[in-house]
Motif scaffolding. Sequence first.
Motif, short mmCIF file in Angstrom:
data_model
loop_
_atom_site.label_atom_id
_atom_site.label_comp_id
_atom_site.label_asym_id
_atom_site.label_seq_id
_atom_site.Cartn_x
_atom_site.Cartn_y
_atom_site.Cartn_z
N PHE A 63 3.90 2.06 -14.62
CA PHE A 63 2.58 2.54 -14.35
C PHE A 63 2.19 1.80 -12.85
N ALA A 64 3.00 0.85 -11.88
CA ALA A 64 3.03 0.30 -11.31
C ALA A 64 3.11 1.80 -9.59
N GLN A 65 4.34 2.15 -10.23
CA GLN A 65 4.59 3.94 -9.13
C GLN A 65 3.76 4.56 -9.28
N GLU A 66 3.14 4.99 -11.08
CA GLU A 66 1.79 5.86 -11.00
C GLU A 66 0.47 5.20 -10.04
N TYR A 67 0.54 3.96 -9.98
CA TYR A 67 -0.43 3.54 -9.46
C TYR A 67 -0.90 3.70 -7.88
N ALA A 68 0.89 3.13 -7.29
CA ALA A 68 0.84 3.63 -5.92
C ALA A 68 1.18 5.08 -5.36
N ASP A 69 1.54 5.57 -6.21
CA ASP A 69 1.55 7.13 -5.80
C ASP A 69 0.15 7.44 -5.85
N SER A 166 -3.45 1.80 11.72
CA SER A 166 -3.89 1.27 11.33
C SER A 166 -4.82 1.29 9.91
N VAL A 167 -4.18 0.68 9.61
CA VAL A 167 -5.13 0.21 7.96
C VAL A 167 -6.53 -0.54 8.35
N THR A 168 -7.34 -0.19 7.76
CA THR A 168 -9.04 -0.59 8.01
C THR A 168 -9.55 -1.56 6.57
N GLU A 169 -10.47 -2.05 6.57
CA GLU A 169 -11.36 -2.87 5.63
C GLU A 169 -11.29 -1.97 4.12
N VAL A 170 -11.39 -0.12 4.39
CA VAL A 170 -10.95 0.45 3.12
C VAL A 170 -9.71 0.52 3.02
N GLU A 171 -8.78 0.47 3.40
CA GLU A 171 -7.22 -0.31 2.13
C GLU A 171 -7.04 -1.52 2.11
N ALA A 172 -7.86 -2.13 2.86
CA ALA A 172 -7.64 -3.58 1.96
C ALA A 172 -8.53 -3.73 0.58
N LYS A 173 -9.79 -2.77 0.12
CA LYS A 173 -10.48 -3.21 -0.70
C LYS A 173 -9.87 -2.28 -1.46
N ILE A 174 -9.27 -0.94 -1.94
CA ILE A 174 -8.56 -0.50 -2.54
C ILE A 174 -7.14 -0.79 -3.03
N ALA A 175 -6.49 -1.93 -1.88
CA ALA A 175 -5.24 -2.61 -2.05
C ALA A 175 -5.92 -4.19 -3.34
N GLU A 176 -6.74 -4.38 -2.50
CA GLU A 176 -7.26 -5.74 -3.91
C GLU A 176 -7.79 -5.59 -5.02
N THR A 177 -8.29 -3.97 -5.43
CA THR A 177 -8.91 -3.64 -6.35
C THR A 177 -7.49 -2.96 -6.85
N ALA A 178 -6.34 -2.30 -6.64
CA ALA A 178 -4.91 -2.98 -7.17
C ALA A 178 -4.52 -3.97 -7.69
N ALA A 179 -4.22 -4.46 -6.59
CA ALA A 179 -4.32 -6.17 -7.62
C ALA A 179 -5.13 -6.80 -8.49
N ALA A 180 -5.94 -6.43 -8.18
CA ALA A 180 -6.74 -6.91 -9.65
C ALA A 180 -6.35 -6.60 -10.64
N PHE A 181 -6.06 -5.01 -10.94
CA PHE A 181 -6.18 -4.11 -11.73
C PHE A 181 -4.47 -4.65 -12.38
N LEU A 182 -3.41 -4.25 -11.57
CA LEU A 182 -2.33 -4.77 -11.85
C LEU A 182 -2.57 -6.70 -12.64
N GLY A 183 -3.17 -7.58 -11.63
CA GLY A 183 -3.21 -8.48 -12.30
C GLY A 183 -3.69 -9.10 -14.10
N LYS A 184 -5.13 -8.04 -14.46
CA LYS A 184 -5.68 -8.40 -15.23
C LYS A 184 -4.40 -7.46 -16.36
N GLN A 185 -3.70 -6.34 -15.78
CA GLN A 185 -3.13 -5.94 -17.02
C GLN A 185 -2.24 -7.09 -17.72
N MET A 186 -1.47 -7.73 -16.44
CA MET A 186 -0.86 -9.05 -17.01
C MET A 186 -0.97 -9.96 -17.68
N GLU A 187 -2.41 -10.27 -18.18
CA GLU A 187 -3.28 -10.69 -18.80
C GLU A 187 -3.58 -10.55 -20.56
N GLU A 188 -3.61 -9.17 -20.35
CA GLU A 188 -4.19 -8.63 -21.61
C GLU A 188 -1.97 -8.21 -22.78
#
Length: 188
Positions: A63-69, A166-188
Amino acid sequence: MEVFTLKATGIVRRIDDLGRVVIPKEIRRTLRIKEGDPLEIFTDKEGEIILKKYSPISELSDFAQEYADSIYQSTKHPVCITDTDNVIAVSGVAKKELIDKPISQELEKYLEEKKTIMLGTGKDKGPIKIADGQEFNITSQVIVPIISRGDTIGSVVIFTKEAGESVTEVEAKIAETAAAFLGKQMEE
């Protein structure tokens, strides 16, 4: 079937009256086992007991690989997802460059801070290596810890390799969304 190559350490420990055994400091340091880290326990037919550092996020590696892609397709910047020990998913660079490699000690230190960090964007220090043995240079990166139940279990890293990019705030928000989603998946 997995084939294990066991290496004798020459260290012998006794089990105490509560059934505990101390893992020697040298082994904990080498294997990056810290106080509170979960360990999986395996046994085999010959009566051997094997302890393995447990990585909850590695259960989501496909799942993480698909998300990274997906992140790479939308940002056109390379991305990797790690657990607290190894890179488990990569997109945008050759997999052999990072996949299954131990994360760098610098990345490990940033993960302990449990906050989003942008490096090489003029706002902070220069970028760091993601993994031990990484051979390419990074020009900028955003590192976001994946947090589940209050513990850091990995990271999402979006980075650039080309001069002037350079990465921007947009990429930071995308990475934060991905990290939050993956973290939630582990809580279920």
